[in-house]
Every structure is written in C-alpha cells, then in structure tokens.
Write a protein that holds these residues in place. Structure first.
Motif, PDB file in Angstrom:
ATOM      1  N   UNK A  58      21.781  -5.214  21.038  1.00  0.00           N
ATOM      2  CA  UNK A  58      21.784  -5.547  22.234  1.00  0.00           C
ATOM      3  C   UNK A  58      21.283  -6.989  22.050  1.00  0.00           C
ATOM      4  N   UNK A  59      20.994  -7.534  24.028  1.00  0.00           N
ATOM      5  CA  UNK A  59      19.829  -8.155  23.970  1.00  0.00           C
ATOM      6  C   UNK A  59      19.006  -8.117  24.045  1.00  0.00           C
ATOM      7  N   UNK A  60      18.773  -6.450  23.873  1.00  0.00           N
ATOM      8  CA  UNK A  60      17.308  -5.811  23.863  1.00  0.00           C
ATOM      9  C   UNK A  60      16.536  -6.395  22.019  1.00  0.00           C
ATOM     10  N   UNK A  61      15.013  -6.248  21.949  1.00  0.00           N
ATOM     11  CA  UNK A  61      14.607  -6.824  21.080  1.00  0.00           C
ATOM     12  C   UNK A  61      13.952  -4.741  21.013  1.00  0.00           C
ATOM     13  N   UNK A  62      13.381  -4.339  19.909  1.00  0.00           N
ATOM     14  CA  UNK A  62      13.159  -3.342  20.523  1.00  0.00           C
ATOM     15  C   UNK A  62      12.089  -3.323  19.204  1.00  0.00           C
ATOM     16  N   UNK A  63      10.658  -3.638  19.205  1.00  0.00           N
ATOM     17  CA  UNK A  63       9.548  -3.421  18.546  1.00  0.00           C
ATOM     18  C   UNK A  63       8.883  -1.986  18.220  1.00  0.00           C
ATOM     19  N   UNK A  64       8.389  -2.174  16.763  1.00  0.00           N
ATOM     20  CA  UNK A  64       7.816  -0.611  16.658  1.00  0.00           C
ATOM     21  C   UNK A  64       6.237  -1.365  16.038  1.00  0.00           C
ATOM     22  N   UNK A  65       4.978  -0.895  16.672  1.00  0.00           N
ATOM     23  CA  UNK A  65       3.584  -1.635  16.863  1.00  0.00           C
ATOM     24  C   UNK A  65       2.813  -0.677  16.085  1.00  0.00           C
ATOM     25  N   UNK A  66       2.229  -0.124  15.142  1.00  0.00           N
ATOM     26  CA  UNK A  66       1.408   0.750  14.123  1.00  0.00           C
ATOM     27  C   UNK A  66       0.426   0.804  14.796  1.00  0.00           C
ATOM     28  N   UNK A  67      -0.064  -0.932  15.377  1.00  0.00           N
ATOM     29  CA  UNK A  67      -1.769  -0.807  15.794  1.00  0.00           C
ATOM     30  C   UNK A  67      -1.718  -1.150  17.464  1.00  0.00           C
ATOM     31  N   UNK A  68      -0.635  -0.890  17.776  1.00  0.00           N
ATOM     32  CA  UNK A  68      -0.171  -1.128  19.271  1.00  0.00           C
ATOM     33  C   UNK A  68      -1.650  -0.333  20.079  1.00  0.00           C
ATOM     34  N   UNK A  69      -1.491   1.718  19.644  1.00  0.00           N
ATOM     35  CA  UNK A  69      -2.657   2.217  20.230  1.00  0.00           C
ATOM     36  C   UNK A  69      -3.767   1.961  19.777  1.00  0.00           C
ATOM     37  N   UNK A  70      -4.466   1.806  18.861  1.00  0.00           N
ATOM     38  CA  UNK A  70      -5.329   0.831  18.331  1.00  0.00           C
ATOM     39  C   UNK A  70      -6.159  -0.691  19.793  1.00  0.00           C
ATOM     40  N   UNK A  71      -4.554  -1.026  20.601  1.00  0.00           N
ATOM     41  CA  UNK A  71      -5.436  -2.340  21.274  1.00  0.00           C
ATOM     42  C   UNK A  71      -5.123  -1.823  22.568  1.00  0.00           C
ATOM     43  N   UNK A  72      -4.913  -0.017  22.737  1.00  0.00           N
ATOM     44  CA  UNK A  72      -4.921  -0.195  24.767  1.00  0.00           C
ATOM     45  C   UNK A  72      -3.242   0.440  24.641  1.00  0.00           C
ATOM     46  N   UNK A  73      -2.542   0.361  23.772  1.00  0.00           N
ATOM     47  CA  UNK A  73      -1.128   0.557  24.200  1.00  0.00           C
ATOM     48  C   UNK A  73      -0.818   2.374  24.156  1.00  0.00           C
ATOM     49  N   UNK A  74      -0.246   2.809  25.516  1.00  0.00           N
ATOM     50  CA  UNK A  74      -0.802   4.490  25.200  1.00  0.00           C
ATOM     51  C   UNK A  74       1.102   4.951  25.785  1.00  0.00           C
ATOM     52  N   UNK A  75       2.130   3.614  25.557  1.00  0.00           N
ATOM     53  CA  UNK A  75       3.826   3.977  25.350  1.00  0.00           C
ATOM     54  C   UNK A  75       4.536   3.043  25.044  1.00  0.00           C
ATOM     55  N   UNK A  76       5.526   3.224  25.662  1.00  0.00           N
ATOM     56  CA  UNK A  76       6.883   1.952  26.197  1.00  0.00           C
ATOM     57  C   UNK A  76       5.907   0.361  26.822  1.00  0.00           C
ATOM     58  N   UNK A  77       6.309  -0.596  26.271  1.00  0.00           N
ATOM     59  CA  UNK A  77       5.579  -1.703  27.118  1.00  0.00           C
ATOM     60  C   UNK A  77       6.867  -2.608  27.332  1.00  0.00           C
ATOM     61  N   UNK A  78       7.836  -3.393  28.215  1.00  0.00           N
ATOM     62  CA  UNK A  78       7.968  -3.998  28.358  1.00  0.00           C
ATOM     63  C   UNK A  78       7.628  -5.190  28.550  1.00  0.00           C
ATOM     64  N   UNK A  79       8.216  -6.400  27.212  1.00  0.00           N
ATOM     65  CA  UNK A  79       7.343  -7.197  27.870  1.00  0.00           C
ATOM     66  C   UNK A  79       8.927  -8.235  28.437  1.00  0.00           C
ATOM     67  N   UNK A  80       8.078  -8.656  29.507  1.00  0.00           N
ATOM     68  CA  UNK A  80       8.741  -9.753  30.531  1.00  0.00           C
ATOM     69  C   UNK A  80       8.684 -11.313  30.071  1.00  0.00           C
ATOM     70  N   UNK A  81      10.002 -11.867  29.971  1.00  0.00           N
ATOM     71  CA  UNK A  81       9.698 -13.300  29.695  1.00  0.00           C
ATOM     72  C   UNK A  81       9.198 -14.180  30.469  1.00  0.00           C
ATOM     73  N   UNK A  82       8.398 -15.135  30.287  1.00  0.00           N
ATOM     74  CA  UNK A  82       7.940 -15.771  31.170  1.00  0.00           C
ATOM     75  C   UNK A  82       7.939 -17.284  30.789  1.00  0.00           C
ATOM     76  N   UNK A  83       7.779 -18.695  31.506  1.00  0.00           N
ATOM     77  CA  UNK A  83       7.571 -19.569  30.643  1.00  0.00           C
ATOM     78  C   UNK A  83       6.260 -20.138  30.632  1.00  0.00           C
TER      79      UNK A  83
END
Length: 131
Positions: A58-83
């Motif tokens: 839909x209007x949502x992007x869903x990304x899969x990051x195989x290095x995310x755990x190595x960068x400290x991500x522990x679960x899904x992360x919402x990314x807020x679009x900012x200016x």
C-alpha cells in the motif's frame, strides 16, 4: 461545546514529521523472510539485494535488513519521515533517547538514524534527499 484539537487548531504547532512510512525488520534468514513477506503482501520486492530487500505494501514500505541485528535492532523499527534528520535526531537524544544508529546515508541520499527510548523501544528517522 467542542474543544480544539491539534488537527483543527490553527495555533497548534506543526510537526516536523509526516509519520512512519517505512518499517524495517532485522532478519537472520533473508530468503525465509522474503518468502513470508511475499505471501503477506502479495507482491514481489522492488529492491532485492543481499544487503536489503524492500516491499511496497500500500503506502507502507517494508524493509528486510539482514544486518539489522548486528546494528542493534531487536525487532521491527518504524521509521518516521522527517524534513531535518540531524535536528530531530539531536532532539531525540536530548530528550533522553539512546543512540542505536547514528545518521547515515543508505543510498541515493536517503538518510536514516535510530534511537532507543527508556523502555527499550527503537524508533527510526528517515529523510529523503531533496528533489
């Protein structure tokens, strides 16, 4: 009697974000995760690289990051679009958040950063390059 809400109050401050538009999932098995999201979203990825896979749901992007755990991500992360990612990220840290990923370019001028709140929740910021 009705009360003014931020949505209809012209004196309410404007927000520097348009909301979460991307959710990144750290994954350990990229092929299994791709199969799952193909099924859930009913579509093929529009980016399919060994370092990142992205779907449009839909209007949502869903990304899969195989290095995310190595960068400290522990679960899904919402990314807020900012200016202004530098300003918003500094404000998060000043408000007591802990840096998970500093501001970095992930390609084509798109910037991301992530911070952890006091409860351990990770939230991300995303800034697209100017057009």
């Amino acid at each position: 009697m009705t009360s003014a809400t931020p949505q209809n109050d012209p004196s309410a401050p404007t927000t520097p974000t348009s909301g979460p538009e991307t959710i990144i999932y750290p994954v350990k098995d990229l092929d299994r995760a791709k199969a799952l999201f193909r099924t859930v979203l009913g579509t093929e990825p529009y980016i399919d690289q060994p370092y990142y896979v992205a779907f449009k749901g839909g209007t949502q992007d869903v990304g899969l990051d195989p290095s995310g755990h190595d960068r400290g991500l522990t679960g899904p992360v919402p990314y807020w679009k900012v200016t202004d990612i530098e300003e918003r990220f500094a404000a998060l840290l000043a408000a007591g958040a802990e840096e998970v990923q500093g501001v970095r370019d992930v390609g084509n001028g798109r910037l991301i950063a992530a911070a952890r709140d006091a409860d351990g929740n990770v939230l991300g910021l995303l800034q697209d390059p100017p057009r």
